[in-house]
Design an enzyme around this catalytic site. Structure first.
Site, PDB file in Angstrom:
ATOM      1  N   HIS A 158     -64.380  14.947  11.602  1.00  0.00           N
ATOM      2  CA  HIS A 158     -64.758  13.573  11.967  1.00  0.00           C
ATOM      3  C   HIS A 158     -63.524  12.793  12.431  1.00  0.00           C
ATOM      4  O   HIS A 158     -63.525  12.169  13.497  1.00  0.00           O
ATOM      5  CB  HIS A 158     -65.394  12.904  10.748  1.00  0.00           C
ATOM      6  CG  HIS A 158     -65.843  11.505  10.966  1.00  0.00           C
ATOM      7  ND1 HIS A 158     -67.163  11.121  10.892  1.00  0.00           N
ATOM      8  CD2 HIS A 158     -65.154  10.358  11.228  1.00  0.00           C
ATOM      9  CE1 HIS A 158     -67.263   9.821  11.123  1.00  0.00           C
ATOM     10  NE2 HIS A 158     -66.043   9.339  11.308  1.00  0.00           N
ATOM     11  N   GLU A 159     -62.464  12.835  11.645  1.00  0.00           N
ATOM     12  CA  GLU A 159     -61.258  12.074  11.986  1.00  0.00           C
ATOM     13  C   GLU A 159     -60.546  12.663  13.207  1.00  0.00           C
ATOM     14  O   GLU A 159     -59.933  11.924  13.986  1.00  0.00           O
ATOM     15  CB  GLU A 159     -60.310  12.019  10.784  1.00  0.00           C
ATOM     16  CG  GLU A 159     -60.902  11.403   9.521  1.00  0.00           C
ATOM     17  CD  GLU A 159     -61.487  10.011   9.730  1.00  0.00           C
ATOM     18  OE1 GLU A 159     -61.048   9.310  10.668  1.00  0.00           O
ATOM     19  OE2 GLU A 159     -62.393   9.629   8.962  1.00  0.00           O
ATOM     20  N   HIS A 162     -62.075  11.203  16.231  1.00  0.00           N
ATOM     21  CA  HIS A 162     -61.498   9.870  16.474  1.00  0.00           C
ATOM     22  C   HIS A 162     -60.118   9.991  17.131  1.00  0.00           C
ATOM     23  O   HIS A 162     -59.789   9.217  18.044  1.00  0.00           O
ATOM     24  CB  HIS A 162     -61.364   9.105  15.152  1.00  0.00           C
ATOM     25  CG  HIS A 162     -62.651   8.610  14.600  1.00  0.00           C
ATOM     26  ND1 HIS A 162     -63.687   8.152  15.379  1.00  0.00           N
ATOM     27  CD2 HIS A 162     -63.072   8.480  13.308  1.00  0.00           C
ATOM     28  CE1 HIS A 162     -64.687   7.764  14.612  1.00  0.00           C
ATOM     29  NE2 HIS A 162     -64.341   7.954  13.357  1.00  0.00           N
TER      30      HIS A 162
END
Length: 259
Positions: A158-159, A162
């Site tokens: 997820h990160e 980003h």
């Protein structure tokens, strides 16, 4: 077909790929990066790590410190395993390595993960947080929040999405102040990381018989945007997510499709 020399553009692109891939290959010693659980950095100074106004912070006991040290070593062991063995984590790291870092970024060579294209740090976090991304500091993994290595793999992926978005897309002003950009990267991260897989939603007691993935992505994106200090209300968060939903939910880069 006659042989022709590779074009300069192809050679440059090939060298970028080779550098990105070889930078992730473990050193010949086979050792992981050293554990530096006691390393201090700017993550501790950030707002997301601070207690709420008026909330008392109990003094840590010796047992608390021992538990934190154990959690950090486990977190860094899982992190190092995932950056070597996880297909999705390695794929994202390779694609991040192809993009120039933000001008303000702390060099990965100065962190406990110098073999990666950005720092990945383990720290204890408040109960509401599992991880974070900063263009300056890299990625934060909340060592006290993970139920399993698979849970960490989803959070790290997820990160990393980003981080890829932060390097790949231009934003007017700051990411946090551009609610549409915030909503878009959150939709993409929830959609592509595994955060909204059926098994993960089942552990949260959230599931649907139809369109479960879309329901989860939309719900979690709205919650994230609503928590942005620059967002005035949940209604505004819903409006912004709806505005970018069609284009951002269909954007699977750097993947070919949702896995």
């Amino acid at each position: 077909m006659s042989h022709t020399e590779d074009s300069p553009g192809f050679k440059r692109e090939f060298e970028r790929w080779r550098s990105a891939i070889t930078s992730l290959v473990p050193t010949s010693t086979g050792r992981s990066s050293p554990l530096r659980c006691d390393e201090q950095n700017k993550w501790e100074d950030g707002k997301i790590m601070q207690p709420k106004e008026g909330e008392a912070v109990p003094e840590k006991t010796e047992a608390d410190l021992k538990r934190e040290a154990k959690e950090c070593k486990r977190c860094e062991k899982w992190r190092d395993d995932l950056t070597k063995e996880s297909p999705i984590v390695r794929f994202l790291l390779q694609h991040i390595a192809l993009l120039p870092p933000p001008p303000e970024a702390i060099p990965a060579s100065e962190s406990s993960t110098p073999n990666l294209p950005l720092p990945i740090t383990c720290k204890p976090c408040p109960p509401t947080l599992a991880g974070g991304y900063s263009s300056t500091l890299g990625i934060l993994l909340c060592q006290n929040r993970f139920m399993s290595k698979g849970h960490m793999e989803d959070a790290l992926s997820h990160e990393l999405i980003h981080a890829w978005d932060g390097r790949r897309f231009e934003v007017k002003g700051e990411w946090g102040k551009d609610l549409r950009a915030h909503a878009c990267t959150e939709i993409r991260a929830e959609n592509l990381s595994g955060d909204c897989a059926w098994a993960r939603e089942f552990t949260r007691r959230n599931w649907a018989w139809t369109k479960q993935q879309q329901v989860c992505v939309r719900r979690r994106a709205i919650l994230s945007v609503a928590a942005n200090p620059n967002c005035k209300s949940r209604e505004e968060a819903e409006r912004v997510v709806n505005e970018v939903w069609e284009s951002c939910s269909a954007d699977t880069r750097p993947f070919d499709e949702i896995y």
